[in-house]
Design a protein around this motif. Structure first.
Motif, PDB file in Angstrom:
ATOM      1  N   PRO A  61      -5.737  -6.443   5.903  1.00 23.16           N
ATOM      2  CA  PRO A  61      -6.373  -6.876   7.153  1.00 23.16           C
ATOM      3  C   PRO A  61      -6.708  -5.732   8.097  1.00 23.16           C
ATOM      4  N   GLY A  62      -5.989  -4.607   7.999  1.00 20.55           N
ATOM      5  CA  GLY A  62      -6.204  -3.507   8.919  1.00 20.55           C
ATOM      6  C   GLY A  62      -7.352  -2.588   8.559  1.00 20.55           C
TER       7      GLY A  62
ATOM      8  N   ARG B  47      -1.639  -2.146  12.802  1.00 20.32           N
ATOM      9  CA  ARG B  47      -1.430  -2.514  11.400  1.00 20.32           C
ATOM     10  C   ARG B  47      -2.332  -3.663  10.963  1.00 20.32           C
ATOM     11  N   THR B  48      -2.730  -4.476  11.873  1.00 23.67           N
ATOM     12  CA  THR B  48      -3.529  -5.653  11.515  1.00 23.67           C
ATOM     13  C   THR B  48      -5.003  -5.492  11.873  1.00 23.67           C
TER      14      THR B  48
ATOM     15  N   VAL C 133       1.804  -3.471  15.910  1.00 23.50           N
ATOM     16  CA  VAL C 133       1.317  -4.687  15.239  1.00 23.50           C
ATOM     17  C   VAL C 133      -0.207  -4.723  15.285  1.00 23.50           C
TER      18      VAL C 133
ATOM     19  N   SER D  44       2.495   2.105   6.467  1.00 21.80           N
ATOM     20  CA  SER D  44       1.608   1.212   7.178  1.00 21.80           C
ATOM     21  C   SER D  44       0.174   1.656   7.068  1.00 21.80           C
TER      22      SER D  44
ATOM     23  N   ARG E 105      -6.528 -11.611  10.432  1.00 24.12           N
ATOM     24  CA  ARG E 105      -5.736 -10.616  11.158  1.00 24.12           C
ATOM     25  C   ARG E 105      -4.701 -11.271  12.061  1.00 24.12           C
TER      26      ARG E 105
ATOM     27  N   ALA F 284      -1.891 -12.317   9.826  1.00 25.53           N
ATOM     28  CA  ALA F 284      -1.087 -11.158   9.430  1.00 25.53           C
ATOM     29  C   ALA F 284      -0.193 -10.712  10.579  1.00 25.53           C
ATOM     30  N   ALA F 285      -0.715 -10.756  11.798  1.00 20.14           N
ATOM     31  CA  ALA F 285       0.086 -10.392  12.963  1.00 20.14           C
ATOM     32  C   ALA F 285       1.213 -11.395  13.184  1.00 20.14           C
TER      33      ALA F 285
END
Length: 355
Positions: A235-236, A296-297, A293, A355, A275, A278-279
């Protein structure tokens, strides 16, 4: 019924609950508890539970519910009819006798309300035609498909349209019942009941914050399938429309058309939804601060993360984390002192090398 002027506290309100074999237990007991608790704070509710045959019914949990009589013994008008739901709603909507009972009781009621999948019974009885309604988030699409004349609002905790009220899954019947107490006897009584039951007077956010992760759209097209899977896998990463189109080897316009026709969404909305989900996982399971967070997303900043959460779920990331991270069972049981109040934000840890 005047929804803007509370009744006098001495004015009784009659509530009829229609139950049936396989009814969900909390769909019944939640409203009953709200109305009977309100009587301790100056309300005057008269609650009766009825069934087609007038015999006790066994709920989907295996618990028996005692009833006060048969449907055909109900005489005269009532203020509120409550129609709960049950897991076997697909069978219930084919039960002609049950639907006739819903119509008859509703015709004599000033207000008709459903809990969870009870909305299917109201819809099958023709009571929601042309009206706005909601049900459990898991069944909202089925309600809309099966009864296209109903304007389904999938993220609402409860919906009021004229004399019809519908509520979302299970505990939302408590939200709906509190709204009725406020309508009948005013906000002071409703707040007292909410405090007594230790529930929100009005819960923040909608159903989406409570739902499980959304399934991927069923996309038969190979190109789009690959793009959808790539977004979920990372997602990131860079998932702008031009970047996704380059990876897929198609034009921007063509890819946008595939999203619209095969996934019933836009590329931006799909990427944001993935996203946010995922978060949600990171917030539920990790200790990273919002900035980490967000990076990363794929949101880039904590503010972008916050805006997306409010847009998708109706709550901030911080509120989501505090609500779903833990039940704090050990602390509630008194196994240790609570942590000292934090006056500064938690320090933001740098992302790990993975990450």
């Amino acid at each position: 019924m005047n929804g803007t002027r509370p009744r006098r506290r001495t004015d009784p309100v009659s509530v009829t609950l229609l139950v049936f074999p396989g009814v969900r237990l909390l769909d019944v007991t939640g409203p009953v508890e709200v109305f009977t608790s309100a009587n301790d704070f100056g309300a005057h509710y008269h609650v009766r539970i009825v069934a087609l045959e007038g015999t006790d019914v066994t709920t989907s949990a295996g618990t028996r519910i005692s009833v006060d009589g048969r449907v055909d013994e109900v005489r005269g008008p009532c203020d509120v009819l409550v129609v709960p739901g049950g897991p076997q709603w697909e069978t219930l909507v084919e039960d002609g006798a049950l639907l006739d009972a819903v119509r008859r009781l509703s015709g004599a009621a000033e207000r008709t309300a459903s809990v969870c999948s009870g909305a299917f019974l109201l819809a099958a009885a023709g009571l929601l035609n042309g009206r706005r309604a909601t049900t459990h988030w898991r069944f909202a699409r089925r309600l809309a498909r099966r009864f296209p004349s109903v304007r389904v609002q999938p993220d609402a905790l409860f919906v009021r349209d004229g004399r019809m009220m519908t509520s979302a899954g299970v505990s939302a019947g408590i939200d709906l019942s509190l709204a009725l107490v406020e309508e009948h006897y005013g906000g002071e009584v409703a707040r007292a009941v909410a405090k007594d039951l230790v529930v929100f007077m009005q819960r923040p956010g909608g159903q989406s914050q409570f739902s499980v992760r959304s399934p991927l759209p069923s996309a038969p097209h190979g190109v789009l399938r690959g793009i959808l899977d790539a977004v979920v896998a990372d997602p990131g990463a860079d998932h702008t429309l031009p970047a996704m189109a380059r990876r897929a080897g198609v034009s921007v316009r063509h890819l946008a058309r595939l999203f619209r026709e095969e996934a019933d969404t836009t590329p931006a909305r799909y990427v944001e939804r993935v996203r946010v989900e995922a978060a949600q996982v990171l917030l539920e399971t990790g200790d990273d601060c919002m900035a980490v967070v967000a990076r990363r997303t794929g949101f880039g900043s904590a503010e972008s993360l916050r805006r997306a959460f409010v847009r998708q779920l109706g709550v901030t990331p911080g509120a989501f984390r505090s609500r779903f991270r833990t039940t704090s069972a050990e602390r509630a049981a008194g196994s240790g002192p609570p942590p000292p109040p934090r006056t500064e934000p938690a320090p933001c840890r740098a992302p790990s090398s993975s990450s």
